[in-house]
Structures are given as C-alpha cells and as structure tokens.
Design a protein around this motif. Sequence first.
Motif, short mmCIF file in Angstrom:
data_model
loop_
_atom_site.label_atom_id
_atom_site.label_comp_id
_atom_site.label_asym_id
_atom_site.label_seq_id
_atom_site.Cartn_x
_atom_site.Cartn_y
_atom_site.Cartn_z
N LYS A 24 0.83 -1.21 0.00
CA LYS A 24 0.00 0.00 0.00
C LYS A 24 0.86 1.26 0.00
CE LYS A 24 -3.69 -2.26 2.65
NZ LYS A 24 -4.47 -2.23 3.91
N ALA A 25 1.91 1.26 0.82
CA ALA A 25 2.78 2.43 0.90
C ALA A 25 3.54 2.65 -0.40
CB ALA A 25 3.75 2.28 2.07
N ILE A 26 3.97 1.56 -1.03
CA ILE A 26 4.65 1.67 -2.33
C ILE A 26 3.68 2.26 -3.36
CG2 ILE A 26 5.67 0.36 -4.24
CD1 ILE A 26 6.66 -1.65 -2.08
N ALA A 27 2.44 1.82 -3.33
CA ALA A 27 1.43 2.34 -4.26
C ALA A 27 1.27 3.85 -4.11
CB ALA A 27 0.10 1.63 -4.04
N VAL A 28 1.26 4.32 -2.86
CA VAL A 28 1.16 5.76 -2.62
C VAL A 28 2.35 6.49 -3.23
CG1 VAL A 28 1.17 7.56 -0.84
CG2 VAL A 28 -0.24 5.51 -0.53
N GLY A 29 3.54 5.90 -3.04
CA GLY A 29 4.75 6.52 -3.54
C GLY A 29 4.82 6.63 -5.05
N THR A 30 4.09 5.76 -5.75
CA THR A 30 4.14 5.79 -7.22
C THR A 30 3.50 7.05 -7.80
OG1 THR A 30 2.03 4.62 -7.52
CG2 THR A 30 4.04 3.27 -7.33
N THR A 31 2.65 7.70 -7.03
CA THR A 31 1.93 8.86 -7.56
C THR A 31 2.25 10.16 -6.83
OG1 THR A 31 0.03 8.43 -6.11
CG2 THR A 31 0.00 7.42 -8.30
N CYS A 32 3.09 10.09 -5.81
CA CYS A 32 3.41 11.30 -5.05
C CYS A 32 4.83 11.21 -4.50
CB CYS A 32 2.43 11.49 -3.91
SG CYS A 32 2.69 13.00 -2.97
N SER A 33 5.57 12.29 -4.60
CA SER A 33 6.96 12.31 -4.14
C SER A 33 7.10 12.77 -2.70
CB SER A 33 7.79 13.22 -5.04
OG SER A 33 7.26 14.55 -5.03
N ALA A 34 6.00 13.14 -2.05
CA ALA A 34 6.06 13.63 -0.66
C ALA A 34 6.48 12.50 0.27
CB ALA A 34 4.69 14.17 -0.25
N PRO A 35 7.25 12.78 1.34
CA PRO A 35 7.64 11.75 2.30
C PRO A 35 6.40 11.12 2.95
CG PRO A 35 8.88 13.78 2.64
CD PRO A 35 7.78 14.11 1.68
N LEU A 36 6.50 9.85 3.26
CA LEU A 36 5.37 9.18 3.90
C LEU A 36 4.96 9.86 5.19
CD1 LEU A 36 6.27 5.39 3.42
CD2 LEU A 36 4.44 6.66 2.29
N ALA A 37 5.95 10.39 5.93
CA ALA A 37 5.66 11.03 7.21
C ALA A 37 4.71 12.22 7.05
CB ALA A 37 6.95 11.48 7.88
N SER A 38 4.67 12.81 5.86
CA SER A 38 3.81 13.98 5.65
C SER A 38 2.33 13.60 5.64
CB SER A 38 4.18 14.68 4.34
OG SER A 38 3.87 13.85 3.21
N TYR A 39 2.03 12.30 5.54
CA TYR A 39 0.65 11.85 5.51
C TYR A 39 0.09 11.54 6.91
CZ TYR A 39 1.14 11.30 0.45
OH TYR A 39 1.34 11.52 -0.88
N MET A 40 0.93 11.61 7.91
CA MET A 40 0.48 11.32 9.27
C MET A 40 -0.66 12.26 9.66
SD MET A 40 1.95 9.01 11.39
CE MET A 40 2.27 9.70 13.00
N GLY A 41 -1.78 11.66 10.11
CA GLY A 41 -2.90 12.47 10.55
C GLY A 41 -3.76 13.02 9.43
N LYS A 42 -3.44 12.66 8.19
CA LYS A 42 -4.20 13.14 7.05
C LYS A 42 -4.85 11.97 6.31
CE LYS A 42 -0.88 16.91 6.34
NZ LYS A 42 0.09 17.52 5.39
N GLU A 43 -5.85 12.28 5.51
CA GLU A 43 -6.50 11.26 4.69
C GLU A 43 -5.83 11.23 3.32
OE1 GLU A 43 -9.77 8.39 4.30
OE2 GLU A 43 -9.04 9.53 6.02
#
Length: 384
Positions: free
Chosen positions: A102-121
């Motif tokens: 799932k995390a790899i899938a997110v990375g394929t479409t966005c270059s933002a660090p994973l940590a930036s998604y904490m607390g967000k949808e």
Amino acid sequence: MVKKFTTAQTIFTGWGALQESGTAISELGEKPLVVTSAGTWKRMGTQLNELFSKCFSAYAVCDCINTEPTDTMIAEGLEAYQKNGCDCLIGIGGGSPLDAMKAIAVGTTCSAPLASYMGKEISGVIPPMAAIPTTAGTGSEVTKFTIITDTKTDVKMLLKGEVLLPKLAIVDASLSESTPQSVTAATGLDALTHAIEAYTSKQAQPLTDALAISATKRIFRYLPLAYQDGKNREAREEMAAAALEAGICINNSSVTIVHGMSRPIGALFHVPHGLSNAMLLEKCLQFALPGCYERFGVLGRAIGAASTDSTDLEAANALLQAVKLLCYTCEVPTPEQYGIAKMAFFNAVEKMAADAITSGSPGNTRREVTAEDCAAIYYSLWEN
C-alpha cells in the motif's frame, strides 16, 4: 447517525481460492510488482510463478519486506516498481508485505515523504492492488490502513485513506497451513484484538458489531486448535474467516487503546505487531472495562465465558479472564521474557506514552485515556 461501511472491492475466500482467482488477478494490469518477503518467495515462488506466468506476460518481485516495513524498505520497493515499469501491485505474505504494498502504491503517484501523511486522509489515484494474506490476523487485505516505521523518529506511522483499500483480496486458508506456531498465536491474537476493539470502539456500528461478535467467537474456539495443530484444516479456515471479519471491522470502526500502545513497543523494541498487542491485551482491556461494561459483557456471554443471566460486570470480567487464559494457552511472553531490558523499556515509557496518544487510537476507547494512563499500563507489564 449515518455510518459509512467500506472494504476491498472484491474478496475471494475458501480453501484453494488463490488458484481459482487467476482471471481476477490478470485484470489488475499489464505488469505487477509482487511485494513479499524472501521467506515467502522461497517457500511459494514456484507456485506463484506458475500462476502469475499465466496471468501476465511479465512481472517483477520485491522480496525485501523481511520485517515490519520501514520507510527505507518502501523506498526500495518503489525503486523496483519504477525500474521495472510496473502498473499494478500484488502483496503476498503476512501483514508486513501487504502494508508495504500500500505504501509503495502511494509513492508511485506522489513524491512527498510518507511522514507527511500522518494524521491526514490519503487521496488521489494509485495503482490497482491485490492482497493475498498467508497468515490469519492482520486483516490488511480489507483495510484502508498501513503501518510504516519512520526510521528517523522511531515512530510507527498509521497512514490511512480509502484509496488504500485493495481492489482484490484473496483469503485462502491453505496458505496459512505452514505458519509457525508462534506466528499463528501472534496473528490470531492480533485478530482477536481487532474484533474486541472494534466492538468496544466509540465508532462501532451495527454492521461491524455483527462481524466483531462472530470473529470473537471463532477465535476463542479455533485459535487454540490452530495453535496446537497447524494442519487442522477446519481451524485454519475458521481463523482465516475470523481475521477477515475482524479486518473489515477495524476498517470501519477503528481500534482503541491496545493498538495505540502496541505500535511504540514495536517501533522501539522490534516486537512483531501481533505479539506486542498480545503482551498488552489483558492490561489494556482491564483499564477499558469500566467505560464499557455492557459491550464487554456481550462478548463475555457470546463466547460462553459467562451465563446469559450474568450481570454486565460479571460477564465483562469473565471475558477478561478468558483473554488471560487464551494468552497463556498461546504462550505469550512478557516483555522481559521476550528479551527486552527493563531499564531500556522504562526509559522509553514517556516517549511511548506520548506516541500512543498522538496516534489517535486510544481516543476511540469508551473511557478517557491520558498519557499518564498509558505510562502506568506500560510499567504494569513488569509486575508479577
């Protein structure tokens, strides 16, 4: 109050479901990245190659998810996805490869660090995913969540979003037949934690209530059997069903104090997620009971630990004793027995308590939970 209920788009279940789902797998895309562990690929590679070769003209494999996933593992998987020109993903293994997918899938479409998604949808469009669990516990195949450790902060990040729901979930109990005894226990108790927390969460709803009760009943009956005899087909099938039910529950009702406190133990002391849940389960439920005797009581009666005419208090306490016995039967170690140094643990309590509260999960408990409460529970794990 209006409630929303979601899960994976398509779910295949049943003994041998993997071999019967080839057509659905082939519809994912042209070239998948298979996300797994080295051990799973070594054990199942021949079988999977035969299946995937029929489904796709080519596929790539990332077998680096050998522990609970970290942001560095995700970066390695993303590199493999991009380097091989993949357009979809298949996760196979325990919860770690499924979360990593799932995390790899997110990375394929966005270059933002994973940590930036904490607390967000998390939103947007990500590649299609198929989740194939080989253990009965995490429920990641039907949830919108992924847990990834931030190696810079030693925090297990809870990332979420409807887009993280797999397009396809294949729950084939035959794949769990060779699961080691210790993993059977840890994943099974993880599923139990999901079921109990979903039922007693502030976000519980009628649909999740029915599934949570069903999952709890199955686990109390069949986890000891699967633990004692991994070849017990009925027990494996029932545990696979229970884990699926419980996963659907937490996708819609979320988790509470146990998971909030479990993640920091896993991040700092590298305890597998299901096991850290199990270490905390009795103490956390003991804390949570006063806020929700009625719901805990329903579960106590459902599993037969209390009579139908028992009071809510009696039935809730009976459930707690049944949980304690199940953990004993499954030989759950204390943190000390696991090999964690007492002073190292105590020195980390303040950070763990703060991280637990920050995760948001304890806030779903039907009793107010403070960082001080979490700290007291952490310390209590060392009491005789």
